[in-house]
Design an enzyme around this catalytic site. Structure first.
Site, PDB file in Angstrom:
ATOM      1  N   GLY A  34       0.827  -1.198   0.000  1.00 50.14           N
ATOM      2  CA  GLY A  34       0.000   0.000   0.000  1.00 50.14           C
ATOM      3  C   GLY A  34       0.861   1.247   0.000  1.00 50.14           C
ATOM      4  N   THR A  46      -3.162  -2.676   7.255  1.00 48.70           N
ATOM      5  CA  THR A  46      -4.250  -2.972   6.318  1.00 48.70           C
ATOM      6  C   THR A  46      -3.686  -3.681   5.096  1.00 48.70           C
ATOM      7  OG1 THR A  46      -4.044  -0.818   5.213  1.00 48.70           O
ATOM      8  CG2 THR A  46      -5.662  -0.991   7.020  1.00 48.70           C
ATOM      9  N   ASN A  48      -3.780  -4.446   1.489  1.00 51.89           N
ATOM     10  CA  ASN A  48      -4.381  -3.740   0.357  1.00 51.89           C
ATOM     11  C   ASN A  48      -4.693  -4.681  -0.797  1.00 51.89           C
ATOM     12  OD1 ASN A  48      -3.060  -1.706   2.061  1.00 51.89           O
ATOM     13  ND2 ASN A  48      -3.576  -0.279   0.420  1.00 51.89           N
ATOM     14  N   GLU A  98      -8.716  -1.482   1.543  1.00 51.08           N
ATOM     15  CA  GLU A  98      -7.743  -1.996   2.522  1.00 51.08           C
ATOM     16  C   GLU A  98      -8.464  -2.718   3.654  1.00 51.08           C
ATOM     17  OE1 GLU A  98      -5.545   1.118   4.476  1.00 51.08           O
ATOM     18  OE2 GLU A  98      -6.077   2.621   3.019  1.00 51.08           O
TER      19      GLU A  98
HETATM   20  P1  ADP Z   1       0.975  -1.166   3.306  1.00 54.01           P
HETATM   21  O1  ADP Z   1       0.989   0.307   3.169  1.00 54.01           O
HETATM   22  O2  ADP Z   1       2.012  -1.854   2.456  1.00 54.01           O
HETATM   23  O3  ADP Z   1      -0.400  -1.768   3.095  1.00 54.01           O
HETATM   24  P2  ADP Z   1       0.574  -1.580   6.164  1.00 54.01           P
HETATM   25  O4  ADP Z   1       1.302  -0.841   7.239  1.00 54.01           O
HETATM   26  O5  ADP Z   1      -0.876  -1.253   5.942  1.00 54.01           O
HETATM   27  O6  ADP Z   1       1.412  -1.443   4.829  1.00 54.01           O
HETATM   28  O7  ADP Z   1       0.728  -3.127   6.501  1.00 54.01           O
HETATM   29  C1  ADP Z   1       0.023  -4.058   5.736  1.00 54.01           C
HETATM   30  C2  ADP Z   1       0.648  -5.447   5.737  1.00 54.01           C
HETATM   31  O8  ADP Z   1       0.791  -5.951   7.076  1.00 54.01           O
HETATM   32  C3  ADP Z   1      -0.271  -6.449   5.050  1.00 54.01           C
HETATM   33  O9  ADP Z   1      -0.080  -6.448   3.642  1.00 54.01           O
HETATM   34  C4  ADP Z   1       0.145  -7.771   5.691  1.00 54.01           C
HETATM   35  O10 ADP Z   1       1.205  -8.366   4.977  1.00 54.01           O
HETATM   36  C5  ADP Z   1       0.626  -7.357   7.085  1.00 54.01           C
HETATM   37  N1  ADP Z   1      -0.315  -7.652   8.177  1.00 54.01           N
HETATM   38  C6  ADP Z   1       0.061  -8.228   9.365  1.00 54.01           C
HETATM   39  N2  ADP Z   1      -0.986  -8.364  10.182  1.00 54.01           N
HETATM   40  C7  ADP Z   1      -2.086  -7.878   9.523  1.00 54.01           C
HETATM   41  C8  ADP Z   1      -3.477  -7.765   9.874  1.00 54.01           C
HETATM   42  N3  ADP Z   1      -3.939  -8.167  11.060  1.00 54.01           N
HETATM   43  N4  ADP Z   1      -4.322  -7.223   8.951  1.00 54.01           N
HETATM   44  C9  ADP Z   1      -3.855  -6.808   7.759  1.00 54.01           C
HETATM   45  N5  ADP Z   1      -2.558  -6.881   7.377  1.00 54.01           N
HETATM   46  C10 ADP Z   1      -1.660  -7.417   8.247  1.00 54.01           C
HETATM   47  N1  RBF Z   2      -9.087   6.967   6.069  1.00 54.24           N
HETATM   48  C1  RBF Z   2      -9.742   8.145   5.987  1.00 54.24           C
HETATM   49  O1  RBF Z   2      -9.209   9.098   5.469  1.00 54.24           O
HETATM   50  N2  RBF Z   2     -11.029   8.303   6.468  1.00 54.24           N
HETATM   51  C2  RBF Z   2     -11.688   7.285   7.077  1.00 54.24           C
HETATM   52  O2  RBF Z   2     -12.838   7.456   7.514  1.00 54.24           O
HETATM   53  C3  RBF Z   2     -11.004   6.007   7.199  1.00 54.24           C
HETATM   54  N3  RBF Z   2     -11.608   4.962   7.799  1.00 54.24           N
HETATM   55  C4  RBF Z   2     -10.935   3.773   7.911  1.00 54.24           C
HETATM   56  C5  RBF Z   2     -11.567   2.701   8.558  1.00 54.24           C
HETATM   57  C6  RBF Z   2     -10.918   1.473   8.694  1.00 54.24           C
HETATM   58  C7  RBF Z   2     -11.609   0.331   9.393  1.00 54.24           C
HETATM   59  C8  RBF Z   2      -9.593   1.313   8.186  1.00 54.24           C
HETATM   60  C9  RBF Z   2      -8.875   0.003   8.335  1.00 54.24           C
HETATM   61  C10 RBF Z   2      -8.972   2.371   7.542  1.00 54.24           C
HETATM   62  C11 RBF Z   2      -9.627   3.610   7.394  1.00 54.24           C
HETATM   63  N4  RBF Z   2      -9.029   4.685   6.751  1.00 54.24           N
HETATM   64  C12 RBF Z   2      -9.697   5.895   6.657  1.00 54.24           C
HETATM   65  C13 RBF Z   2      -7.758   4.496   6.044  1.00 54.24           C
HETATM   66  C14 RBF Z   2      -6.547   4.967   6.822  1.00 54.24           C
HETATM   67  O3  RBF Z   2      -6.368   6.330   6.513  1.00 54.24           O
HETATM   68  C15 RBF Z   2      -5.362   4.168   6.371  1.00 54.24           C
HETATM   69  O4  RBF Z   2      -5.520   2.802   6.683  1.00 54.24           O
HETATM   70  C16 RBF Z   2      -4.098   4.716   6.951  1.00 54.24           C
HETATM   71  O5  RBF Z   2      -3.026   4.085   6.333  1.00 54.24           O
HETATM   72  C17 RBF Z   2      -4.000   4.613   8.473  1.00 54.24           C
HETATM   73  O6  RBF Z   2      -2.767   5.168   8.885  1.00 54.24           O
HETATM   74 MG    MG Z   3      -2.214  -1.057   4.014  1.00 54.43          MG
END
Ligand code: ADP
Ligand code: RBF
Ligand code: MG
Length: 165
Positions: A34, A46, A48, A98
């Site tokens: 992501g 999250t 992605n 995500e």
């Molecule tokens: P990115 O910006 O690359 O999505 P994140 O900080 O959102 O980075 O981390 C996402 C990654 O973390 C996922 O792609 C997965 O490999 C790992 N991960 C570990 N635990 C979880 C979880 N509980 N839910 C979602 N992703 C997880």
């Molecule tokens: N991003 C937003 O800008 N507005 C939102 O209302 C919002 N809601 C979210 C709800 C959930 C359950 C999740 C997992 C993410 C959400 N995000 C939202 C995305 C968030 O900005 C993103 O996951 C960032 O990377 C967190 O640091």
């Molecule tokens: Mg992510």
């Protein structure tokens, strides 16, 4: 944040009493990198979905926050909350999907196949004055997702053939 603090201020049982169109929305895709904004450091990584999957399979789903089930690499099926949209807090230029899986994983799972069953809507996307306010809202979403999924009608879907193929 402790659960008691996180789980206040908003209804925790959300979504319709019956499952109807477009739920359950069953979608799968390979987990991609992501934006690397440190969601993981905030305790809410999250996974992605690829943009092709978001554009093809989630085009008709309104943007917002959803709950459902998720499975990685054919393993166990866990509760999840998903953000579908533009992330106004970060002003993204592309709609993203995500998924935060409510389980502690030992390792990352980039490149693995993820299956999700989207089961209900929690709230619209919002903009926030601070990162803390965003994280607080996401923690309430997690409570709402977990509580809402306890309803009996969702147990069946957890055992659906979709997750067994
Ligand atoms: P990115 O910006 O690359 O999505 P994140 O900080 O959102 O980075 O981390 C996402 C990654 O973390 C996922 O792609 C997965 O490999 C790992 N991960 C570990 N635990 C979880 C979880 N509980 N839910 C979602 N992703 C997880
Ligand atoms: N991003 C937003 O800008 N507005 C939102 O209302 C919002 N809601 C979210 C709800 C959930 C359950 C999740 C997992 C993410 C959400 N995000 C939202 C995305 C968030 O900005 C993103 O996951 C960032 O990377 C967190 O640091
Ligand atoms: Mg992510």
């Amino acid at each position: 944040m402790d659960t008691a603090t996180a789980c206040t201020g908003r209804p925790l049982i959300v979504g319709p009493p019956e499952l109807k169109e477009p739920y359950p929305k069953l979608v799968e895709g390979v987990v991609v990198k992501g934006f690397g904004r440190g969601s993981k450091e905030l305790g809410i990584p999250t996974a992605n979905l690829p943009s092709e999957v978001v554009d093809r399979d989630l085009a008709k789903i309104p943007i917002g926050v959803y709950y459902g089930w998720a499975q990685v690499g054919g393993g166990e099926v866990y509760p999840m909350v998903m953000s579908l949209g533009w992330n106004p807090f970060y002003k993204n230029e592309k709609r993203s999907g995500e998924v935060h899986i409510i389980n502690k994983f030992k390792d990352d799972f980039y490149g693995q196949n993820m299956k999700i069953a989207i089961l209900g809507y929690i709230r619209p996307e919002r903009d926030y004055d601070s990162l803390e306010a965003l994280v607080t809202d996401i923690n309430i979403d997690i409570c709402a997702g977990v509580e809402s999924l306890k309803r009996e009608k969702y147990a069946e879907i957890k055992g659906d053939v979709f997750f067994k193929k």
